[in-house]
Design a protein around this motif. Structure first.
Motif, short mmCIF file in Angstrom:
data_model
loop_
_atom_site.label_atom_id
_atom_site.label_comp_id
_atom_site.label_asym_id
_atom_site.label_seq_id
_atom_site.Cartn_x
_atom_site.Cartn_y
_atom_site.Cartn_z
N THR A 245 0.78 -1.43 -0.17
CA THR A 245 -0.07 0.10 0.20
C THR A 245 0.79 1.28 -0.05
O THR A 245 2.35 1.28 0.63
CB THR A 245 -1.17 0.09 0.85
OG1 THR A 245 -1.85 1.22 1.48
CG2 THR A 245 -0.29 -0.09 2.63
N ARG A 246 0.31 2.81 -0.99
CA ARG A 246 1.08 3.15 -1.12
C ARG A 246 0.20 5.48 -0.66
O ARG A 246 -1.21 3.78 -1.07
CB ARG A 246 1.88 4.09 -2.10
CG ARG A 246 2.63 2.96 -2.62
CD ARG A 246 4.25 3.13 -1.29
NE ARG A 246 5.61 2.14 -1.11
CZ ARG A 246 5.30 0.55 -1.23
NH1 ARG A 246 4.26 0.34 -0.40
NH2 ARG A 246 6.16 0.09 -1.50
N MET A 247 0.81 6.02 -0.14
CA MET A 247 -0.33 7.06 -0.24
C MET A 247 0.44 8.19 -1.14
O MET A 247 1.82 7.62 -1.65
CB MET A 247 -0.01 7.76 1.40
CG MET A 247 -0.74 8.99 1.19
SD MET A 247 -2.38 8.95 1.26
CE MET A 247 -3.03 7.87 2.64
N VAL A 248 -0.53 8.37 -1.80
CA VAL A 248 -0.37 9.24 -2.99
C VAL A 248 -0.96 10.97 -2.89
O VAL A 248 -2.24 10.51 -1.98
CB VAL A 248 -1.01 9.08 -4.72
CG1 VAL A 248 -0.78 10.44 -5.40
CG2 VAL A 248 -0.18 7.57 -4.54
N CYS A 249 -0.06 12.32 -3.03
CA CYS A 249 -0.78 13.42 -2.92
C CYS A 249 -0.22 13.62 -5.01
O CYS A 249 0.64 13.47 -5.16
CB CYS A 249 0.41 14.36 -2.20
SG CYS A 249 -0.01 15.95 -2.39
N VAL A 250 -1.75 14.15 -4.93
CA VAL A 250 -1.85 15.11 -6.29
C VAL A 250 -2.23 16.24 -5.81
O VAL A 250 -3.66 17.10 -5.96
CB VAL A 250 -3.09 13.94 -7.24
CG1 VAL A 250 -3.21 14.85 -8.09
CG2 VAL A 250 -2.88 12.62 -7.17
N PRO A 251 -1.29 17.40 -6.58
CA PRO A 251 -1.27 19.09 -6.25
C PRO A 251 -2.83 19.51 -6.79
O PRO A 251 -3.23 19.27 -7.57
CB PRO A 251 0.08 19.42 -6.94
CG PRO A 251 0.95 18.03 -6.78
CD PRO A 251 -0.29 16.79 -7.01
N ARG A 252 -2.77 20.55 -6.03
CA ARG A 252 -4.44 21.21 -6.79
C ARG A 252 -3.72 21.86 -8.00
O ARG A 252 -4.58 21.63 -8.68
CB ARG A 252 -4.81 22.32 -5.99
CG ARG A 252 -5.42 23.30 -5.77
CD ARG A 252 -5.85 24.68 -5.44
NE ARG A 252 -6.78 25.50 -5.61
CZ ARG A 252 -7.50 26.53 -4.89
NH1 ARG A 252 -6.50 26.64 -3.47
NH2 ARG A 252 -8.15 27.34 -4.76
N SER A 253 -2.87 22.05 -8.41
CA SER A 253 -2.93 22.62 -9.72
C SER A 253 -2.08 21.42 -10.71
O SER A 253 -3.04 21.71 -11.85
CB SER A 253 -1.32 23.40 -9.29
OG SER A 253 -0.16 22.86 -9.55
#
Length: 477
Positions: A245-253
């Motif tokens: 399992t992993r955590m992903v961040c997808v920026p607003r821009s």
């Protein structure tokens, strides 16, 4: 926790679970949600306010004990009164006299990234979110005298981690929001604004799906018994392989640009006079689907089923849910999108996003929700229906953005500030959800949109697939 009671203790009140709460899907998972606050919160204030909520009229479910009847159905056993021996809340607190950055696990709590990135592994933080002896399976509730709701707090000199845990049979993500909103009101001394959830003494869904007004539109593609068996056999290798399992961040821009480009592509392709509507979640799901199937042969005609969890509360107003009412149970239906691997891989994100939006419009109506739940009633063991074919690749999405979890404000519990700072918001900078019991491969909860507009998602995949995704993300920039 022992299940023994003294002879003088009045008997528990027994209430059966609602029909759609007691299903195999919800029985399989014990949920933990951890909220990370950059501030020192008063653990006792958090505990006492949540405990006060669990003892309020109409909130009995939080402190109820889960049991299995002789007929193997689940039921709630509600103590006639709560005490130190039989508490309404399972509570634990650990205090570290150090900054979070000096703790070996807390130092690995992910932070937002400036580009779409895999930012961490939620399984690296078990000691921060699960107390010693914390529940891992349904039997840990049925065979003990444990309340349904648990609170675990880990305090550092600059950071506070607040985790709540519960069995999925109790409620879904929107039910969790119901708890958090009411908890905040109690914490702020606004108890008179707390209303009991709708349907605690009766099942609002008792007739849902009994007589659907129309058939489900995907019935021609529904798997029968032999198709289900074949699909299940095909899943065995995936389930048996090691999961990561992993955590992903997808920026607003990034999401904003993705949506703008997808809408422009559809407008040109359709020669539309007005721009078509796509939500940020439509394009986020579509973009992520490309990455999630990257390990499959990209020219394959194999079916991909995007199985999207869908909150049906809004569709059932006002007759089943009065306006403004909350529901502390599971109100989940599913919307399915059936596509081919090669189409997802070869065509732009706008193609998959448009298919997702179309499915929401067509399968998310009140009539189709009732038709779907009718199929659940007709199916074996309350399993949701499966659409597609026996060889399909299944991706499951659960989107919690509407729950707005990052808006949770615990400023009323701050200890590290004067009155001025306590009047400013203290919201979580990071949230993660771990489930125990059954691991569900290729299932991706969208945790939501943080206070800077960044999206966070996580999920389990077969070992090695995340490495491929990281390679592809590196090419996005």
């Amino acid at each position: 926790m022992s299940r023994t009671k003294t002879a003088q203790t009045p008997p528990d009140r027994i209430v059966p679970l609602h029909f759609f709460d007691d299903g195999p899907l919800w029985r399989a998972f014990i949920l933990y949600s951890m909220f990370v606050f950059d501030g020192v919160l008063d653990a006792e204030k958090l505990r006492s306010s949540l405990e006060q909520l669990t003892r309020r009229e109409g909130w009995w479910k939080l402190g109820a004990r889960l049991r299995q009847s002789r007929s193997e159905t689940l039921e709630y056993h509600i103590p006639s009164s709560f005490s130190a021996e039989r508490p309404s809340l399972a509570y634990s607190h650990i205090k570290h006299d150090m900054p979070a950055a000096e703790h070996p696990q807390a130092a690995r709590i992910p932070r937002a990234s400036k580009i779409p990135s895999v930012v961490g592994n939620p399984d690296d933080l078990p000691g921060l979110m699960r107390p010693e002896g914390g529940p891992l399976k349904l039997g840990d509730y049925i065979n003990t005298d444990r309340p349904q709701l648990g609170l675990h707090i880990v305090s550092f000199t600059d950071t506070t981690l607040v985790t709540i845990h519960w069995p999925h049979t109790m409620c879904d993500a929107m039910g969790k929001k119901t708890i958090l909103d009411a908890w905040t009101l109690v914490l702020e001394g606004r108890e008179d604004e707390v209303q009991a959830p709708h349907g605690m003494e009766f099942d609002p869904f008792s007739k849902l799906g009994v007589n659907p007004p129309e058939p489900h539109k995907l019935v021609p593609q529904q798997l029968g018994m032999f198709g289900l068996l074949g699909f299940g056999v095909g899943l065995v290798p995936t389930v048996l392989r090691q999961q990561e399992t992993r955590m992903v961040c997808v920026p607003r821009s990034f999401v904003e640009r993705l949506r703008k480009d997808a809408i422009a592509q559809l407008a040109v392709a359709d020669n539309a006079s007005e721009p078509p509507f796509l939500s940020e979640n439509d394009v986020l799901f579509a973009w992520w689907t490309k990455l999630a199937i990257a390990h499959l042969p990209q020219n394959s005609t194999r079916t991909v089923n995007l199985n999207n969890a869908f909150d049906m509360r809004k569709r059932l107003k006002p007759d089943i849910f009065p306006e403004g009412a909350t529901y502390l149970s599971n109100g989940v239906s599913f919307i399915n999108v059936l596509l081919k691997v090669k189409d997802i891989a070869d065509k732009p994100v706008s193609y998959t996003a448009s298919a997702i939006r179309k499915s929401i419009n067509e399968l998310g109506t009140r009539e189709q929700v009732e038709a779907f739940q009718g199929l659940v009633r007709q199916g074996p063991g309350k399993l949701p229906p499966f659409f597609g074919d026996r060889n399909m690749h299944l991706l499951t999405y659960s989107n919690w953005t509407k729950a707005d979890l990052f808006s949770l404000d615990f400023s009323a519990a701050r200890r590290d500030a004067g009155d001025a700072l306590r009047r400013t918001a203290c919201k979580p900078r990071y949230i993660q959800n771990n489930h125990f019991g059954q691991t569900m491969p290729n299932a991706f909860p969208i945790i939501g949109k943080d206070n800077d507009g960044n999206y966070w998602l996580s999920g389990y995949m077969n070992k090695g697939h995340w490495a491929r995704i990281e390679e592809l993300l590196a090419k996005e920039t």
